[in-house]
Scaffold this active site. Structure first.
Site, PDB file in Angstrom:
ATOM      1  CD  GLN A   1     -11.634 -61.403  59.813  1.00 44.69           C
ATOM      2  OE1 GLN A   1     -12.123 -62.143  60.659  1.00 44.69           O
ATOM      3  NE2 GLN A   1     -10.433 -60.908  59.949  1.00 44.69           N
TER       4      GLN A   1
ATOM      5  CG  ASN B   1     -14.671 -65.198  50.693  1.00 50.37           C
ATOM      6  OD1 ASN B   1     -15.754 -64.817  50.255  1.00 50.37           O
ATOM      7  ND2 ASN B   1     -14.517 -66.361  51.307  1.00 50.37           N
ATOM      8  N   PRO B   2     -15.597 -61.564  49.731  1.00 46.98           N
ATOM      9  CG  PRO B   2     -16.765 -60.540  47.993  1.00 46.98           C
ATOM     10  CD  PRO B   2     -15.857 -61.699  48.291  1.00 46.98           C
TER      11      PRO B   2
ATOM     12  N   GLY C   1      -8.690 -57.118  59.104  1.00 45.46           N
ATOM     13  CA  GLY C   1      -9.036 -57.889  60.301  1.00 45.46           C
ATOM     14  C   GLY C   1      -9.358 -57.029  61.502  1.00 45.46           C
ATOM     15  CD  GLU C   2      -5.579 -56.285  64.417  1.00 43.82           C
ATOM     16  OE1 GLU C   2      -5.718 -56.064  65.616  1.00 43.82           O
ATOM     17  OE2 GLU C   2      -4.514 -56.654  63.907  1.00 43.82           O
TER      18      GLU C   2
ATOM     19  CB  THR D   1     -14.371 -64.737  54.999  1.00 41.33           C
ATOM     20  OG1 THR D   1     -13.662 -64.496  53.780  1.00 41.33           O
ATOM     21  CG2 THR D   1     -14.861 -66.176  55.037  1.00 41.33           C
TER      22      THR D   1
ATOM     23  N   GLY E   1      -5.046 -55.296  54.750  1.00 41.75           N
ATOM     24  CA  GLY E   1      -5.680 -55.943  55.892  1.00 41.75           C
ATOM     25  C   GLY E   1      -7.008 -55.308  56.260  1.00 41.75           C
TER      26      GLY E   1
ATOM     27  N   GLY F   1     -10.339 -68.317  62.548  1.00 41.91           N
ATOM     28  CA  GLY F   1     -11.729 -67.969  62.280  1.00 41.91           C
ATOM     29  C   GLY F   1     -11.883 -66.866  61.267  1.00 41.91           C
ATOM     30  CB  THR F   2      -9.394 -64.647  59.714  1.00 42.14           C
ATOM     31  OG1 THR F   2      -8.459 -65.692  59.378  1.00 42.14           O
ATOM     32  CG2 THR F   2      -8.969 -64.034  61.035  1.00 42.14           C
TER      33      THR F   2
HETATM   34 MO1  MOS Z   1      -4.114 -58.966  66.538  1.00 41.83          MO
HETATM   35  S1  MOS Z   1      -4.507 -58.011  68.353  1.00 41.83           S
HETATM   36  O1  MOS Z   1      -2.490 -58.592  66.238  1.00 41.83           O
HETATM   37  O2  MOS Z   1      -4.248 -60.592  66.953  1.00 41.83           O
END
Ligand code: MOS
Length: 745
Positions: A645, A638-639, A711-712, A641, A709, A477-478
Site C-alpha cells: 500500500q 499485515n506488513p 491506504g493514502e 500488504t 489507515g 487490491g488493498t
Molecule cells: Mo480514496 S481517493 O477515498 O478511494
C-alpha cells in the site's frame, strides 16, 4: 498460544486466484444471451446536441439498439446527495440534449458482440449547437469563487473549508523571515489496470450488477435510486476490483445505462470502457493552485501560516480538492493560521476523489514551502519541522490519539543516512564533465484516521472446523480480504487457511466499502466485534447445551483459547463442540461505528519520506535512486500488504511529481492526452529502491485493534520530497507539477 497472525507478513488469500486468472473481474463473466454495450461520447465541450444520425449504426450487423438523447433510456433524477446516493455526478446522460463537457456520454449502442457495438458506434454522426467552453483553469483563477457546499460537514476534523485564528497578515508582516510562493498542478486521472466495466442482468425484476466498485453498497443505492427500484431489487457484485484509486468509489453513468438497457432488451448486457473513455466518463482530480505564505522567527519558529487553495470543480461534479485545510490546518503549530478554499467552475468531466484527495496536493505545497523556509533560514529541513512540532491539534486543543511523527523523522533520517544541511549544495563548475547532479529531499506525511458509519460483519463457525467472515466491503487490491481473514483467524485461534473472507457483495452485512483510508480499521473492527460475541456464544452453548461435555459448568468457568473451548478438565475444538451439540454452524454479527474518540482525540496517521535522486545536467531527466519511508499507522495487521500500500502510494506521488497531468485544450475542454499512450504513469523502471519501515504503536484510543489507515498516506508528501530533492540537486525550485525535463533545462 499459537503465533499471532496480526503483524506477520501474510500472502494474499486471493493471490493464487488472481495470478492464475480464476479471479473474475467485472468484464470476465459471460452469461447466456449476453449482449454488449459501447458508449458514444460527445466531441463538443458545451452546447446542445442538435441531431444524431444513427441510421447506419442501427442498420449495422448485430445491432440490437442505439440509445441516445433522442431515444433515451429512462434514468431517474438523483434527489439525494452523493454521500447517500454514491453517483459521481449530479446529472445523468441521455435524459436531455445538453452537452456539459467534452467526452460526455451521448449514446449507448448494444449489439451481439463487442466489436459490432464498437463499429456501429463509430458510424454515428452528431451535430451540435456550440457554446463557448469554460475549461481554462489557469485563466480563470482570478475569478475563483467560494465553494458551493461544505462536504463532510459533520466531521469535526475536516468541517472547515476556511478557518482563521490569530492575525495572520499582521503576523506575516511582522515575522522576520517570510516565504511566499504559488504551487500548481494539473488534473490527474485515477487510472486503474482493470478497465471500468459492468455486466447487468435482470431476473424476475431483480438486477444483478457486476461492476468493479470500492463500494458495492453505494452502487446498490445508486442503482436503486436511478433505476426506480427498491434496494431489495438490486445486488451489486464486485468480487475482484483491479485498482480503483477513488475512481471506483462512486458509480458512474455507464453501469446505470447498461442496467437500463438490459432491462429494456430483456437480455444481460456487458459494457467495457476503452481507456480513452475512462478519462472523461469517470471522474478525475481537480487542477489545483495554492498560495502559501509562511512567517517565522530567525530560529525557525513559525509565527504565521497562510494557505489559500483554488481547485477546479466540474460543473457536472460534486467533489473538488480541499487542499488547504487538509494539511496546513493540522500539521504544524503556529499562533496564527489562515486556510482558505475557493473553486473555479469548469465545463469539464466530473471532478472526484483521487488518491489522497486534499492531502496529496496540499502536502506538495506545504512541504515544499517548509523546504523553502529551511533554505531561507539555512536550517536543516528536519530540524525546522521539529521546531514546529504540534502535539495538540491546532485550533481544537485536543491531543492526537497517537502521534509519533517525531520518531518517523528520527528513524527515517537514521535509516536513510540523512545528512543535516544548512547550505545549498555546491553546483559543478561550468566546464565540469559531471553529468548527474545528486540531491536528497524529505517531507512529512499525514492523513486523517476516520471510521465509516456503522459497519457490520458476520463471522460463522462451521462444523468442519472452518469459518467464514463476511462484510459488504470491497478489496480493490488493498489486501482487505487477507486482513479480514487474518483478524478472524487470530481471534478464533485457527490458521488463516481455514477462514474464508467474503467481500464485494452488497447483500453481505452493511459496509460502505474501501475508501478514504477507513476500510481496514472499520471492517476489521466489525470483525473483531463479531468474533468476540461469537466466542461468548460458543461458551454459552458449551455450558448450556445438554449434549455438551461442559454441560453443568458455568459459562464463566470456561474459556476459548487457541481454537478450543477449555474448562472443567475438558478441551474441545469448536468443530468438536458443534458436532457434539448437533449444530452445523454457529454465527454472530458484529459492528463498528465511530464513537466518542472522535471528540476526545484528533486521529491521524503520519509518516516521513526521504529520497535520493539524480538529475541529468544536460537532459533534465530525473532518476530516483533511494527511498526511505517511516510510517506511523498504528497496528500494522499485515506488513506485506501494508508495504504494498505504501509503495503503491509513493508511486502515485512519483507520478504526481514527475509524470502525470491531464492537458486540457482550453477552447474545447478536450483532454488532449486522455489515453494511456500520452498520459504517463510510473512503471517499474521509475521505482527507486524502497526501504519502508513501520513503527509499531497500536492506537488503541482510536479502535481496540489499534490500526489506523495507511491506504493514502504513501502519496502524501511524496511529490514535495522529490521537488525538494530536485532543488537540492540543481538549485532549481519547481513549483509547477509535474517536474518535466523542460522545467529543468
Ligand atoms: Mo480514496 S481517493 O477515498 O478511494
Amino acid at each position: 498460544m499459537a503465533k499471532p497472525l496480526i503483524g506477520t507478513a501474510t500472502a494474499r488469500v486471493d493471490g493464487t486466484a488472481k495470478v492464475t486468472g480464476r479471479a473474475d473481474y467485472a468484464a470476465d463473466r459471460t452469461e447466456p444471451g449476453l449482449a454488449h454495450g459501447h458508449l458514444v461520447l460527445s466531441t463538443a465541450g458545451r452546447g446542445t446536441l442538435r441531431s444524431m444520425d444513427v441510421t447506419a449504426a442501427e442498420a449495422a450487423e448485430g445491432v440490437l439498439a442505439v440509445y441516445s438523447p433522442f431515444n433515451p433510456l429512462k434514468l431517474h433524477r438523483i434527489k439525494t446527495t452523493p454521500d447517500v446516493c454514491f453517483v459521481g455526478q449530479f446529472w445523468l446522460p441521455l435524459q436531455d440534449q445538453e452537452i456539459r463537457h467534452y467526452g460526455q456520454i451521448i449514446g449507448l449502442v448494444v449489439a451481439e458482440t463487442f466489436e459490432q457495438a464498437r463499429h456501429a458506434a463509430s458510424l454515428i454522426r452528431a451535430e451540435y449547437d456550440l457554446l463557448p467552453v469554460r475549461a481554462d483553469f489557469a485563466g480563470r483563477i482570478a475569478h475563483a469563487v467560494p465553494p458551493p457546499v461544505a462536504i463532510n460537514h459533520e466531521d469535526p476534523q475536516v468541517d472547515l473549508l476556511a478557518e482563521e485564528f490569530g492575525t495572520v497578515d499582521e503576523a506575516l508582516a511582522a515575522g522576520p523571515v517570510q516565504v511566499r510562493a504559488t504551487y500548481t498542478q494539473p488534473p490527474e486521472a485515477p487510472l486503474a489496470l482493470e478497465p471500468h466495466a459492468c455486466l447487468a442482468s435482470w431476473s424476475e425484476g431483480v438486477l444483478t450488477l457486476r461492476v468493479g466498485s470500492q463500494s458495492p453498497v453505494g452502487g446498490a443505492l445508486a442503482a436503486a435510486e436511478t433505476l426506480g427500484i427498491g434496494l431489495d431489487q438490486v445486488r451489486v457484485l464486485s468480487p475482484y476490483v483491479g485498482g480503483a484509486f477513488g475512481g471506483k468509489l462512486y458509480i458512474w453513468p455507464h453501469p446505470l445505462l447498461t442496467a437500463a438497457a438490459a432491462r429494456e432488451l430483456g437480455r444481460p448486457v456487458r459494457t467495457v470502457l476503452t481507456q480513452e473513455q475512462v478519462f472523461t466518463t469517470v471522474g478525475h482530480r481537480s487542477a489545483v493552485s495554492q498560495t502559501l505564505a509562511l512567517g517565522a522567527e530567525r530560529d525557525g519558529t513559525l509565527v504565521a501560516v497562510k494557505h489559500d487553495a483554488v481547485s477546479s470543480l466540474s460543473l457536472s461534479g460534486v467533489i473538488y480538492e480541499t487542499a488547504a485545510h487538509t494539511t496546513s490546518r493540522y500539521t504544524y503549530k503556529s499562533p496564527s493560521l489562515h486556510v482558505g478554499q475557493r473553486i473555479v467552475p469548469l465545463d469539464s468531466p466530473p471532478t472526484t476523489w483521487v488518491r489522497a484527495p486534499g492531502e496529496a496536493p496540499g502536502a506538495f505545497a506545504l512541504e515544499s514551502a517548509m523546504d523553502e523556509l529551511a533554505t531561507e533560514l539555512a536550517l536543516d529541513p528536519v530540524e525546522l519541522r521539529m521546531r514546529n512540532y504540534a502535539t495538540v491539534f491546532p485550533g481544537r486543543g485536543v491531543r492526537w490519539s497517537g502521534k509519533h511523527l517525531d520518531e518517523c523523522y528520527r528513524v527515517g533520517a537514521e535509516r536513510f543516512g540523512w545528512q543535516p544541511r544548512t547550505a545549498p549544495r555546491p553546483q559543478p563548475a561550468e566546464d565540469s564533465d559531471q553529468v548527474w547532479l545528486t540531491g536528497t529531499g524529505m517531507a512529512g506525511a499525514t492523513y486523517p484516521g476516520n471510521l465509516l458509519p456503522t459497519t457490520l460483519a458476520n463471522v460463522r463457525l462451521r462444523a468442519d472446523g472452518t469459518a467464514t467472515v463476511a462484510t459488504a466491503t470491497s478489496d480493490p487490491g488493498t489486501g482487505m480480504r487477507t486482513v479480514l481473514a487474518m483478524v478472524c483467524a487470530d481471534d478464533l485461534g485457527i490458521p488463516v487457511e481455514r477462514v474464508e473472507a467474503l467481500v464485494g457483495d452488497s447483500a453481505l452485512p452493511l459496509n460502505y466499502g474501501a475508501f478514504a483510508s477507513m476500510g481496514t480499521s472499520s471492517s476489521a473492527g466489525a470483525v473483531r466485534s463479531a468474533t468476540t460475541a461469537l466466542k461468548q456464544r460458543l461458551l454459552d452453548l458449551a455450558a448450556g447445551d445438554a449434549r455438551s461435555p461442559f454441560h453443568g459448568l458455568a459459562a464463566e468457568a470456561l474459556a476459548y483459547r487457541d481454537g478450543r473451548v477449555v474448562g472443567g478438565g475438558h478441551s474441545l475444538t469448536f468443530a468438536e463442540l458443534l458436532a457434539a451439540t448437533g449444530l452445523s454452524e454457529l454465527d454472530s454479527p458484529g459492528a463498528s461505528a465511530p464513537g466518542a474518540e472522535r471528540l476526545r482525540f484528533a486521529v491521524h496517521s503520519f509518516g516521513a519520506h526521504f529520497c535520493e535522486l539524480r538529475v541529468n545536467r544536460w537532459t533534465g531527466e530525473v532518476r530516483l535512486d533511494r527511498w526511505t519511508s517511516v510510517i506511523d499507522g498504528g497496528t500494522i495487521i499485515n506488513p506485506r500488504t501494508a508495504r504494498a500500500q505504501i509503495v503503491g502510494g509513493i508511486l502515485f506521488g512519483i507520478g504526481q511529481a514527475l509524470l502525470e497531468g491531464i492537458r486540457v485544450e482550453p477552447d474545447t475542454g478536450r483532454f488532449a492526452n486522455g489515453n494511456l499512450a500520452d498520459y504517463l504513469v510510473p512503471v517499474h523502471a521509475d521505482m527507486p529502491d524502497f526501504d519502508i519501515h513501520f513503527l509499531d504503536h497500536p492506537d488503541t484510543d482510536f479502535t481496540p485493534l489499534g490500526a489506523r489507515g495507511i491506504g493514502e498516506l504513501g502519496v502524501v508528501g511524496t511529490a514535495a520530497a522529490i521537488a525538494n530533492a530536485v532543488h537540492d540537486a540543481t538549485g532549481r525550485r519547481v513549483r509547477d507539477l509535474p517536474i518535466t525535463v523542460d522545467k529543468l533545462l
